[in-house]
Design an enzyme around this catalytic site. Structure first.
Site, short mmCIF file in Angstrom:
data_model
loop_
_atom_site.label_atom_id
_atom_site.label_comp_id
_atom_site.label_asym_id
_atom_site.label_seq_id
_atom_site.Cartn_x
_atom_site.Cartn_y
_atom_site.Cartn_z
NE ARG A 204 0.38 17.27 -12.87
CZ ARG A 204 1.01 16.44 -12.08
NH1 ARG A 204 0.76 16.43 -10.79
NH2 ARG A 204 1.93 15.61 -12.55
NE ARG B 256 -4.13 -1.95 1.74
CZ ARG B 256 -4.23 -2.93 2.61
NH1 ARG B 256 -3.50 -2.91 3.70
NH2 ARG B 256 -5.07 -3.91 2.40
CD GLU C 16 -4.27 16.75 -15.61
OE1 GLU C 16 -3.11 16.35 -15.51
OE2 GLU C 16 -5.04 16.41 -16.52
CG ASN D 242 -2.57 16.81 -19.89
OD1 ASN D 242 -1.63 16.04 -19.81
ND2 ASN D 242 -3.48 16.92 -18.94
CG HIS E 51 5.06 10.98 -24.88
ND1 HIS E 51 3.70 10.84 -24.84
CD2 HIS E 51 5.35 12.06 -24.08
CE1 HIS E 51 3.18 11.78 -24.06
NE2 HIS E 51 4.16 12.52 -23.58
CE LYS F 87 -0.99 14.29 -14.65
NZ LYS F 87 -1.35 14.81 -15.99
CE LYS G 218 4.99 17.70 -14.11
NZ LYS G 218 4.98 16.53 -14.93
CG HIS H 9 -1.95 10.76 -24.98
ND1 HIS H 9 -2.50 11.18 -23.80
CD2 HIS H 9 -0.61 10.70 -24.73
CE1 HIS H 9 -1.56 11.36 -22.88
NE2 HIS H 9 -0.41 11.07 -23.43
CD GLU I 9 6.18 16.32 -22.91
OE1 GLU I 9 5.51 17.31 -22.59
OE2 GLU I 9 5.68 15.18 -23.08
CG HIS J 52 0.26 15.59 -23.74
ND1 HIS J 52 1.01 16.73 -23.96
CD2 HIS J 52 1.10 14.73 -23.09
CE1 HIS J 52 2.22 16.57 -23.46
NE2 HIS J 52 2.31 15.37 -22.92
P1 NAD Z 1 11.74 6.12 -22.48
O1 NAD Z 1 11.68 5.93 -21.04
O2 NAD Z 1 11.21 5.05 -23.37
O3 NAD Z 1 13.27 6.41 -22.89
C1 NAD Z 1 13.58 6.65 -24.23
C2 NAD Z 1 14.65 5.69 -24.77
O4 NAD Z 1 15.91 6.11 -24.32
C3 NAD Z 1 14.48 4.25 -24.34
O5 NAD Z 1 14.81 3.43 -25.45
C4 NAD Z 1 15.55 4.08 -23.26
O6 NAD Z 1 16.02 2.76 -23.25
C5 NAD Z 1 16.61 5.04 -23.71
N1 NAD Z 1 17.42 5.68 -22.69
C6 NAD Z 1 17.00 6.25 -21.54
N2 NAD Z 1 17.99 6.95 -20.99
C7 NAD Z 1 19.07 6.81 -21.77
C8 NAD Z 1 20.39 7.33 -21.74
N3 NAD Z 1 20.79 8.20 -20.81
N4 NAD Z 1 21.25 6.93 -22.69
C9 NAD Z 1 20.84 6.11 -23.69
N5 NAD Z 1 19.60 5.64 -23.82
C10 NAD Z 1 18.73 5.99 -22.86
O7 NAD Z 1 10.99 7.45 -22.96
P2 NAD Z 1 10.88 8.92 -22.37
O8 NAD Z 1 10.80 9.78 -23.57
O9 NAD Z 1 11.88 9.20 -21.34
O10 NAD Z 1 9.47 8.89 -21.64
C11 NAD Z 1 8.28 8.66 -22.35
C12 NAD Z 1 7.25 8.15 -21.38
O11 NAD Z 1 7.03 9.14 -20.38
C13 NAD Z 1 5.90 7.91 -22.02
O12 NAD Z 1 5.42 6.68 -21.58
C14 NAD Z 1 5.03 9.04 -21.51
O13 NAD Z 1 3.68 8.68 -21.40
C15 NAD Z 1 5.63 9.28 -20.16
N6 NAD Z 1 5.40 10.62 -19.63
C16 NAD Z 1 4.97 10.70 -18.34
C17 NAD Z 1 4.77 11.94 -17.77
C18 NAD Z 1 4.37 12.04 -16.33
O14 NAD Z 1 4.06 13.15 -15.87
N7 NAD Z 1 4.40 10.97 -15.57
C19 NAD Z 1 5.03 13.10 -18.51
C20 NAD Z 1 5.47 12.98 -19.82
C21 NAD Z 1 5.65 11.73 -20.37
N1 GLY Z 2 3.00 15.63 -17.89
C1 GLY Z 2 1.76 16.16 -17.47
C2 GLY Z 2 1.68 16.33 -16.00
O1 GLY Z 2 2.56 15.98 -15.25
O2 GLY Z 2 0.70 16.82 -15.53
#
Ligand code: NAD
Ligand code: GLY
Length: 367
Positions: free
Chosen positions: A243, A123, A239, A247, A267, A145, A229, A254, A187, A250
């Site tokens: 917040r 939990r 949100e 998006n 993304h 998130k 942020k 999406h 972003e 997005h």
């Molecule tokens: P990711 O985590 O897939 O990383 C991108 C690629 O880079 C992957 O292939 C990974 O293996 C590689 N990688 C990571 N760090 C590296 C490094 N230092 N050197 C070499 N390779 C490396 O993608 P991302 O763009 O970081 O994140 C996208 C995800 O984040 C999506 O799922 C999206 O929905 C999510 N997201 C979440 C929020 C949130 O607020 N929680 C906000 C924006 C996006």
């Molecule tokens: N990436 C959108 C949020 O964190 O609200």
């Protein structure tokens, strides 16, 4: 090994975001933060196991802090029920208690997945984010998130669950593939478009130096985005209001990811096209001039990003894209919600966006 600190102020759940160069593997505040826990699980993207996870594990061990290293396959497909179950099982096999901590090392995929696991295990156990992509540093690692994807869509199974600390070592971006760096930049631009015209102007002036990972420019950009942020999350953690501006781009972003199977288009690339479409929609609805979308298109293309649906090879279906928009988390009472803009730096949420306007914009886009 000095870092700038941005505090995310959420009362008892406040935490620091440390930003700097050469912080890994042995940044003292990180070691200090991890030392009180009973068990520590270092959960890393397989792409960064040799470069960052093993050196971090060794440095922690030298400081007397033992970790279990668990590897997760790279890519969006790891934000799945299968990986969630597997991580829970692997961690539970070590009989953790509530004083355990999970350390997420990787991009947004790892952060989102590990954060959700942390929210569920016993939990709720603590977790720390060590983002290694530009996208994760400026956006996903901050704000709590967490989510996995489901058959019905992206990020639809998740929780708001804040980390205890975030460490963004900008040096780790040097190994990031250029396409991933560019996707993260989408972003970064987003912050300027939604709330900060001066930052957008600064980005237009400094984008080449930023693209080359110029240390001072990069530090300023990441610190500025994280501070924005943090302020937005402080004002509206779950949100209900402001917040939602984060998006921007997005809703259709999406939809683009869903229509391309979550793997072909990154993304950030989908968000780039979605942001330009949101500006085209804003202009179509009379909120801003058409020049805004053109300005952003030039900026994004200069940074190696797609800016139109034509930039992504696919036989697009307008009906399918719109259907995904209705499944967006912001949609309420069966009405489309979009983040629109009046100018650069002045975005707002439109909770009753006419489908006919979205359709017209997509028809013009694909015509
Ligand atoms: P990711 O985590 O897939 O990383 C991108 C690629 O880079 C992957 O292939 C990974 O293996 C590689 N990688 C990571 N760090 C590296 C490094 N230092 N050197 C070499 N390779 C490396 O993608 P991302 O763009 O970081 O994140 C996208 C995800 O984040 C999506 O799922 C999206 O929905 C999510 N997201 C979440 C929020 C949130 O607020 N929680 C906000 C924006 C996006
Ligand atoms: N990436 C959108 C949020 O964190 O609200």
């Amino acid at each position: 090994m000095s870092a700038q600190t941005v505090d995310v102020e959420l009362g008892a759940r406040s935490y620091p975001v440390w930003i700097g160069h050469n912080l890994l593997p042995s940044y003292a505040p990180l070691l200090e933060a991890l030392s009180p826990y009973s068990q520590r699980f270092l959960i890393a993207d397989e792409a960064v196991v040799e470069t960052y996870a093993k050196p971090l594990q060794a440095a922690l061990q030298t400081a007397g802090i033992l970790t279990h290293l668990i590897t997760v396959p790279s890519g969006e497909s790891s934000k799945s029920f299968a990986q969630l179950e597997r991580l829970c099982d692997e961690i539970l096999a070590h009989q953790p208690d509530r004083k355990s901590v999970l350390i997420a090392l990787g991009g947004g995929v790892i952060g989102d997945l590990v954060g959700l696991v942390a929210s569920l295990l016993l939990r709720g156990v603590a977790f720390v984010q060590i983002p290694t992509t530009l996208l994760a540093m400026v956006d996903s690692s901050v704000g709590g998130k967490t989510a996995i994807n489901s058959r019905a869509g992206k990020n639809l199974v998740g929780a708001f669950y804040q980390p205890k600390a975030v460490l963004a070592d900008l040096t780790s971006l040097q190994t990031l593939p250029p396409r991933e760096w560019n996707a993260g930049y989408a972003e970064v631009v987003k912050y300027g478009v939604i709330r900060d015209a001066a930052f957008y102007g600064w980005l237009e002036e400094n984008r080449d130096a930023l693209h080359k990972n110029d240390p001072a420019i990069l530090t300023h950009a990441v610190q500025h985005c994280v501070a924005m942020k943090a302020a937005i999350v402080k004002a509206d953690e779950t949100e209900q209001d402001v917040r939602a501006l984060l998006n921007f781009g997005h809703t259709l972003g999406h939809a683009i990811e869903a229509e391309t199977g979550y793997s072909r288009v990154l993304h950030g690339e989908a968000v780039a096209v979605g942001m330009v479409l949101a500006l085209k929609l804003s202009a179509h609805l009379g909120h801003c001039s058409a020049a805004l979308a053109e300005q952003l298109t030039v900026h994004l293309r200069a940074m190696g990003l797609p800016a139109t649906l034509h930039d992504i090879q696919k036989d697009w279906s307008i009906d399918a894209l719109i259907k995904h928009c209705y499944g967006d988390k912001k949609a309420e009472h069966g009405r489309l919600t979009f983040v629109l803009a009046r100018s650069i730096g002045d975005a707002f949420v439109e909770k009753n966006t006419p489908e006919s306007a979205v359709r017209s914009v997509l028809e013009i886009e694909l015509g």
